[in-house]
Design a protein around this motif. Structure first.
Motif, PDB file in Angstrom:
ATOM      1  N   LEU A 118       0.810  -1.215   0.000  1.00 59.05           N
ATOM      2  CA  LEU A 118       0.000   0.000   0.000  1.00 59.05           C
ATOM      3  C   LEU A 118       0.846   1.270   0.000  1.00 59.05           C
ATOM      4  O   LEU A 118       0.456   2.291  -0.564  1.00 59.05           O
ATOM      5  CB  LEU A 118      -0.944   0.001   1.212  1.00 59.05           C
ATOM      6  N   GLN A 119       2.025   1.207   0.609  1.00 57.91           N
ATOM      7  CA  GLN A 119       2.885   2.385   0.720  1.00 57.91           C
ATOM      8  C   GLN A 119       3.632   2.695  -0.569  1.00 57.91           C
ATOM      9  O   GLN A 119       4.211   3.764  -0.712  1.00 57.91           O
ATOM     10  CB  GLN A 119       3.894   2.193   1.871  1.00 57.91           C
ATOM     11  N   ARG A 120       3.618   1.831  -1.549  1.00 56.14           N
ATOM     12  CA  ARG A 120       4.413   1.985  -2.776  1.00 56.14           C
ATOM     13  C   ARG A 120       3.652   2.764  -3.851  1.00 56.14           C
ATOM     14  O   ARG A 120       3.437   2.269  -4.959  1.00 56.14           O
ATOM     15  CB  ARG A 120       4.855   0.628  -3.281  1.00 56.14           C
ATOM     16  N   THR A 121       3.281   3.970  -3.552  1.00 59.99           N
ATOM     17  CA  THR A 121       2.439   4.747  -4.461  1.00 59.99           C
ATOM     18  C   THR A 121       3.124   5.036  -5.801  1.00 59.99           C
ATOM     19  O   THR A 121       2.453   5.059  -6.837  1.00 59.99           O
ATOM     20  CB  THR A 121       1.983   6.057  -3.801  1.00 59.99           C
ATOM     21  N   GLN A 122       4.424   5.241  -5.806  1.00 60.89           N
ATOM     22  CA  GLN A 122       5.130   5.463  -7.081  1.00 60.89           C
ATOM     23  C   GLN A 122       5.051   4.220  -7.958  1.00 60.89           C
ATOM     24  O   GLN A 122       4.872   4.318  -9.166  1.00 60.89           O
ATOM     25  CB  GLN A 122       6.586   5.845  -6.840  1.00 60.89           C
ATOM     26  N   SER A 123       5.178   3.047  -7.336  1.00 63.34           N
ATOM     27  CA  SER A 123       5.062   1.798  -8.094  1.00 63.34           C
ATOM     28  C   SER A 123       3.664   1.657  -8.665  1.00 63.34           C
ATOM     29  O   SER A 123       3.491   1.232  -9.811  1.00 63.34           O
ATOM     30  CB  SER A 123       5.379   0.596  -7.198  1.00 63.34           C
ATOM     31  N   HIS A 124       2.651   2.013  -7.874  1.00 62.98           N
ATOM     32  CA  HIS A 124       1.269   1.899  -8.343  1.00 62.98           C
ATOM     33  C   HIS A 124       1.051   2.780  -9.567  1.00 62.98           C
ATOM     34  O   HIS A 124       0.431   2.351 -10.542  1.00 62.98           O
ATOM     35  CB  HIS A 124       0.289   2.289  -7.238  1.00 62.98           C
ATOM     36  N   ARG A 125       1.560   4.007  -9.527  1.00 60.81           N
ATOM     37  CA  ARG A 125       1.457   4.906 -10.686  1.00 60.81           C
ATOM     38  C   ARG A 125       2.143   4.286 -11.901  1.00 60.81           C
ATOM     39  O   ARG A 125       1.614   4.336 -13.021  1.00 60.81           O
ATOM     40  CB  ARG A 125       2.079   6.269 -10.364  1.00 60.81           C
ATOM     41  N   PHE A 126       3.306   3.711 -11.693  1.00 61.84           N
ATOM     42  CA  PHE A 126       4.048   3.068 -12.784  1.00 61.84           C
ATOM     43  C   PHE A 126       3.216   1.951 -13.411  1.00 61.84           C
ATOM     44  O   PHE A 126       3.056   1.897 -14.628  1.00 61.84           O
ATOM     45  CB  PHE A 126       5.380   2.524 -12.243  1.00 61.84           C
ATOM     46  N   TYR A 127       2.652   1.064 -12.585  1.00 63.38           N
ATOM     47  CA  TYR A 127       1.872  -0.057 -13.121  1.00 63.38           C
ATOM     48  C   TYR A 127       0.635   0.422 -13.866  1.00 63.38           C
ATOM     49  O   TYR A 127       0.333  -0.067 -14.959  1.00 63.38           O
ATOM     50  CB  TYR A 127       1.443  -1.014 -11.998  1.00 63.38           C
ATOM     51  N   VAL A 128      -0.088   1.368 -13.301  1.00 63.62           N
ATOM     52  CA  VAL A 128      -1.358   1.802 -13.879  1.00 63.62           C
ATOM     53  C   VAL A 128      -1.153   2.759 -15.053  1.00 63.62           C
ATOM     54  O   VAL A 128      -1.697   2.546 -16.142  1.00 63.62           O
ATOM     55  CB  VAL A 128      -2.249   2.456 -12.793  1.00 63.62           C
TER      56      VAL A 128
END
Length: 144
Positions: A118-128
């Motif tokens: 949940l804390q990996r917001t930069q990763s989430h942006r990258f994936y989406v």
């Protein structure tokens, strides 16, 4: 121009060489436990590990499990995807993720899934936003 390649890691010395990068994602593991778990995951689950090499330096690592289940059919579960902290934002994660997508397609898999803290917001942006993944579910865990 840098020479970039993706290779499958299959030997103990290759797993050991990947540990400093993997440790940046799996901070709770010491090298001995990491090596034990990698070998068990390979033996029990068919885990595959690949490293991205740039000019003879291993800078990023991914590990995944090919699987078949009722909700995704034949799919790949990405367990690990990490780029060395000093080498991030250079496209290496994208190269590895594209490699996994091609591997999956070439081997008859229909989907790729992963979970991300949940804390990996930069990763989430990258994936989406960059890799065109969709948010599909929450993952729930319970320690026993």
């Amino acid at each position: 121009m840098s020479e970039i390649s993706v290779i499958e890691l299959t030997e103990a010395d290759e797993f050991r060489a990947a540990f400093p990068v993997m440790r940046q994602l799996r901070t709770h593991l010491d090298e001995g436990t990491y090596l034990e778990l990698v070998n068990e995951a390979i033996e029990v689950n068919g885990y595959r590990m690949f490293g991205l090499i740039v000019d003879d330096y291993l800078l990023a690592v991914t590990g995944f499990i090919p699987m078949t289940n009722l909700y995704d059919g034949r799919s790949i579960w990405i367990c690990d995807l990490v780029t060395d902290q000093q080498e991030r934002s250079k496209g290496y994660g994208e190269i590895l993720l594209q490699f996994v997508q091609e591997w999956a397609s070439d081997n008859g898999y229909e989907k790729i899934a992963l979970s991300s803290g949940l804390q990996r917001t930069q990763s989430h942006r990258f994936y989406v936003e960059h890799m065109d993944y969709e948010r599909a579910s929450f993952v729930f865990k319970k320690d026993l």
